[in-house]
Structure formats: structure tokens, C-alpha cells
Design a protein around this motif. Structure first.
Motif, PDB file in Angstrom:
ATOM      1  N   UNK A 214       0.873  -1.173   0.000  1.00 44.64           N
ATOM      2  CA  UNK A 214       0.000   0.000   0.000  1.00 44.64           C
ATOM      3  C   UNK A 214       0.911   1.225   0.000  1.00 44.64           C
ATOM      4  N   UNK A 215       0.309   2.390   0.036  1.00 44.32           N
ATOM      5  CA  UNK A 215       1.088   3.620   0.121  1.00 44.32           C
ATOM      6  C   UNK A 215       0.457   4.527   1.154  1.00 44.32           C
ATOM      7  N   UNK A 216       1.279   5.335   1.747  1.00 45.97           N
ATOM      8  CA  UNK A 216       0.837   6.286   2.768  1.00 45.97           C
ATOM      9  C   UNK A 216       1.352   7.655   2.387  1.00 45.97           C
TER      10      UNK A 216
ATOM     11  N   UNK B  46       4.684  10.659  -0.732  1.00 50.70           N
ATOM     12  CA  UNK B  46       4.172   9.298  -0.694  1.00 50.70           C
ATOM     13  C   UNK B  46       5.265   8.334  -0.230  1.00 50.70           C
ATOM     14  N   UNK B  47       4.869   7.431   0.646  1.00 49.38           N
ATOM     15  CA  UNK B  47       5.773   6.379   1.111  1.00 49.38           C
ATOM     16  C   UNK B  47       5.135   5.033   0.823  1.00 49.38           C
ATOM     17  N   UNK B  48       5.885   4.143   0.186  1.00 53.22           N
ATOM     18  CA  UNK B  48       5.369   2.815  -0.115  1.00 53.22           C
ATOM     19  C   UNK B  48       5.640   1.872   1.053  1.00 53.22           C
ATOM     20  N   UNK B  49       4.649   1.030   1.330  1.00 57.02           N
ATOM     21  CA  UNK B  49       4.718   0.079   2.446  1.00 57.02           C
ATOM     22  C   UNK B  49       4.460  -1.318   1.904  1.00 57.02           C
ATOM     23  N   UNK B  50       5.456  -2.194   2.029  1.00 57.18           N
ATOM     24  CA  UNK B  50       5.302  -3.584   1.628  1.00 57.18           C
ATOM     25  C   UNK B  50       4.805  -4.401   2.812  1.00 57.18           C
TER      26      UNK B  50
ATOM     27  N   UNK C  30      -9.656   1.468  -4.832  1.00 59.28           N
ATOM     28  CA  UNK C  30      -8.797   0.486  -4.181  1.00 59.28           C
ATOM     29  C   UNK C  30      -7.337   0.731  -4.556  1.00 59.28           C
ATOM     30  N   UNK C  31      -7.021   1.990  -4.846  1.00 60.54           N
ATOM     31  CA  UNK C  31      -5.652   2.351  -5.215  1.00 60.54           C
ATOM     32  C   UNK C  31      -4.707   2.283  -4.045  1.00 60.54           C
ATOM     33  N   UNK C  32      -3.488   2.729  -4.271  1.00 58.39           N
ATOM     34  CA  UNK C  32      -2.422   2.523  -3.277  1.00 58.39           C
ATOM     35  C   UNK C  32      -2.696   3.233  -1.958  1.00 58.39           C
ATOM     36  N   UNK C  33      -3.299   4.397  -2.014  1.00 60.53           N
ATOM     37  CA  UNK C  33      -3.657   5.098  -0.780  1.00 60.53           C
ATOM     38  C   UNK C  33      -5.146   4.933  -0.524  1.00 60.53           C
ATOM     39  N   UNK C  34      -5.550   5.194   0.717  1.00 60.69           N
ATOM     40  CA  UNK C  34      -6.969   5.027   1.077  1.00 60.69           C
ATOM     41  C   UNK C  34      -7.862   5.921   0.233  1.00 60.69           C
ATOM     42  N   UNK C  35      -7.423   7.160  -0.004  1.00 62.38           N
ATOM     43  CA  UNK C  35      -8.143   8.031  -0.922  1.00 62.38           C
ATOM     44  C   UNK C  35      -7.130   8.578  -1.915  1.00 62.38           C
ATOM     45  N   UNK C  36      -7.570   8.907  -3.131  1.00 58.59           N
ATOM     46  CA  UNK C  36      -6.625   9.404  -4.134  1.00 58.59           C
ATOM     47  C   UNK C  36      -6.129  10.801  -3.780  1.00 58.59           C
ATOM     48  N   UNK C  37      -4.831  10.987  -3.876  1.00 63.19           N
ATOM     49  CA  UNK C  37      -4.240  12.299  -3.618  1.00 63.19           C
ATOM     50  C   UNK C  37      -3.627  12.842  -4.905  1.00 63.19           C
TER      51      UNK C  37
END
Length: 341
Positions: free
Chosen positions: A52-54, A62-66, A334-341
Motif C-alpha cells: 500500500x502507500x501512505x 508518498x511512502x510505499x509500504x510492503x 482500491x488504489x495505493x492510498x486510502x483516498x486518491x491524492x
């Protein structure tokens, strides 16, 4: 300050780019939003994809989280009823998890307009406890807040009534005192709603602690404070670790990868538990939390302004309009972040 000790790996983003991601052992889901209540579809989709991403709320980076090395998920929620239907997805992956379940009674005061009725939430708590074990469902009456007609005695009565319902379904009660004056937007939200609040003095905190200590003893609960500096141990109340290495060691000692992270000295000696005065865990304290917070390190994957409970005392939402817009954007996203930024 963020913890910089997580491993890094290369992943492929949703945009098919090779990017660097942190691979945390412990994931918090989430202090910033009620992920189980509103973003459970997103969570399980991202779990299937493996990352996911935060987005940092301050610098927007943006920070990616595996999830490749994740061993524990700590879920924070007021309504996990939908999320509970998919717990087998976690079990199939042999992932460890527990819940911080906030169960307050502010119905009359209208402080939590977006949550189900109290009776339904109590039933959900019990069903979750029956499903995964009472030791993995931690009851939070959080925050304690004096508004409107709530007196010290009335607030204690609320805690006691819920506690009686939850007897045998949890082992711990966690609470904190509402620190409204430190959050301008909380003050504004309460004022806009026409809700007056009373500040907790140290004397009032001690009175509440004395009462809660008695309730906890009656109900055989461990009582702890979250993020409070005041020493309430004379009343049988201690400082909590919501991201709790001691609990993880107790519940998940079978997980070698997790134990190696929490207690690296065991790899060398194998006898750490039997050493007089030895620490249960060497896990570092979370540097991104307040000084009074006892949590060990974890990576949160939630985002502010995405919780639809609309609690009047919440510091994680700017205002209702922003949240409604974000929730509308997140619906089906259902993209990388909870809501699109």
C-alpha cells in the motif's frame, strides 16, 4: 520523527514503476482513521497485492509500504462488524493481529453521531471476542470527556455499565482524558455543535482514576491510561502500550520472525526469559509518538480526514465536508492510498 530501522525492498507500484518500499514487521491500522469500519475493502485488496502507500499529511510525500515482512496488524476501530467477516483472510496467511476496540457511551450527548447504537456495538464486541479470544480485543473507553450534563459520577457510571456487559469478553480497559485545549479544531467542532466541555484538572483525573480502579478490580480487568503522564499506580492503573510488545510476546511467541525482531538477544543466548531482571523485549519505542506514549515502533497506513464517525472530539478530521468528499472519492477506490491524492 519516523523510525528508520525497517528493511527496504523493491516493489512494483500500481503504475508499473519499480519503487523502494519499507517492509515493517508491525503495522498499525490505524490511528488516523477507522480502517476496519470504512476501508476494509481497500485493506484486503491491498493485502492481496502485497503493498500500500501512505501520504505524509504534512509534506504530502508518498511512502510505499510492503506487507512482505508484516507479522502483526494492530487494528483500531469503533465498528469492525464488516471487517470481522474477512478475518479468515488474515488467518490463512498466518498473520497475527489484535484489536483496539473503542466502546464509549456518549449517545445522549451526541458526541459520536456516525457509530451504531450502543447495544449493537456491545454485541459486536462480544462476537469478536468469542471469535478470536478476549485477550486480543482490548476495550478502550477513550477519551473520557466531561461535556454537557456529564458529571464525574455519571461518567464513571457509563464506564461501569459497559464494563458489566463486557465482563469475560476482554482483559483490559484503556482510557485517556480528553485534552481538548491542545486541539483548536476540536474546540471549534464542539463550539459549532453547541457543546460545552469541562477541563480535566489533576484532582478530577485522580477522582476518575480512583473510581475506574475500583471498577477494574470488580470486573477483573487490567486498567491502563493511554498517553497520560500522571502516575495513577496507587489506584491500580498503569501506563499502556497500545502497540504492545509484551502482549505480542505473550500471544505470538510461536512466530520466530516476530520474536527475532522483538527480542534479538534470544538469537544469541536462547535463555533471555530465564535471566533475572531481563527485559521482555528490546523493541524500540516509537519515535513518532508523544513522549508519554509507551508504544513500540509500527507503521501506520491510515490517512486523516477519512473517518465517517464524525466524533465531535476527533483531532484527525478537519471538518465534515472534507471527510464526506474524501469518503465519496474512496468509495470503490482500491488504489495505493486510502483516498486518491
Amino acid at each position: 520523527m519516523a523510525f528508520k530501522g525497517w528493511d527496504r525492498i523493491q516493489i512494483t507500484s500500481d503504475d508499473k514503476e519499480d519503487v523502494s518500499a519499507i517492509a515493517p514487521i508491525i503495522i498499525s491500522a490505524s490511528r488516523a482513521t477507522d480502517l476496519p469500519a470504512f476501508h476494509w475493502k481497500w485493506f484486503f485488496h491491498r493485502l492481496n497485492l502485497g503493498h500500500a502507500a501512505w501520504v505524509n499529511p504534512f509534506n504530502k510525500k508518498k511512502q510505499y509500504v510492503s506487507f512482505s515482512k508484516a507479522r502483526v496488524f494492530v487494528f483500531w476501530t469503533k465498528n469492525p462488524s464488516m471487517f470481522m467477516k474477512y478475518l479468515d483472510e488474515l488467518n490463512k496467511r498466518n498473520l497475527n493481529y489484535y484489536f483496539q476496540f473503542t466502546l464509549n457511551d456518549y449517545e445522549t450527548e451526541g458526541l459520536e453521531p456516525g457509530i451504531p447504537p450502543l447495544e449493537k456495538r456491545i454485541d459486536t464486541f462480544k462476537r469478536l471476542s468469542d471469535s478470536i479470544g478476549k485477550e486480543r480485543v482490548i476495550w478502550r473507553f477513550d477519551p473520557l470527556i466531561l461535556v454537557g450534563g456529564i458529571t464525574h459520577d455519571a461518567l464513571l457510571d457509563k464506564v461501569h455499565r459497559i464494563g458489566l456487559e463486557l465482563k469475560g469478553f476482554t482483559e483490559k480497559l484503556v482510557f485517556s482524558f480528553a485534552d481538548v485545549d491542545n486541539y483548536k479544531k476540536v474546540i471549534a467542532n464542539l463550539k459549532m455543535a453547541g457543546i460545552q466541555y469541562k477541563k480535566f484538572t489533576e484532582d478530577l483525573m485522580v477522582q476518575m482514576a480512583s473510581g475506574i480502579g475500583k471498577i477494574a478490580k470488580e470486573l477483573s480487568l487490567d486498567a491502563c491510561t493511554c498517553g497520560e503522564g500522571l502516575d495513577l499506580s496507587p489506584y491500580g492503573i498503569f501506563h499502556n502500550k497500545c502497540i504492545d510488545d509484551d502482549l505480542m510476546i505473550r500471544l505470538f511467541s510461536h512466530d520466530d520472525q516476530l520474536m527475532n525482531f522483538l527480542r534479538p538477544a534470544m538469537q544469541l543466548t536462547g535463555i533471555m526469559d530465564s535471566m533475572p531482571g531481563s527485559k521482555a523485549s528490546n523493541a524500540p519505542k516509537d519515535p513518532g509518538q508523544r513522549k508519554e506514549c509507551g508504544c513500540i515502533v509500527s507503521k501506520d497506513i491510515g490517512q486523516y480526514d477519512t473517518c465517517g464517525h464524525f466524533c465531535q472530539y476527533c483531532y484527525a478530521n478537519k471538518n465534515k465536508n472534507i471527510v464526506q468528499k474524501n469518503l465519496a472519492s474512496a468509495r470503490g477506490h482500491l488504489g495505493e492510498t486510502i483516498v486518491p491524492f
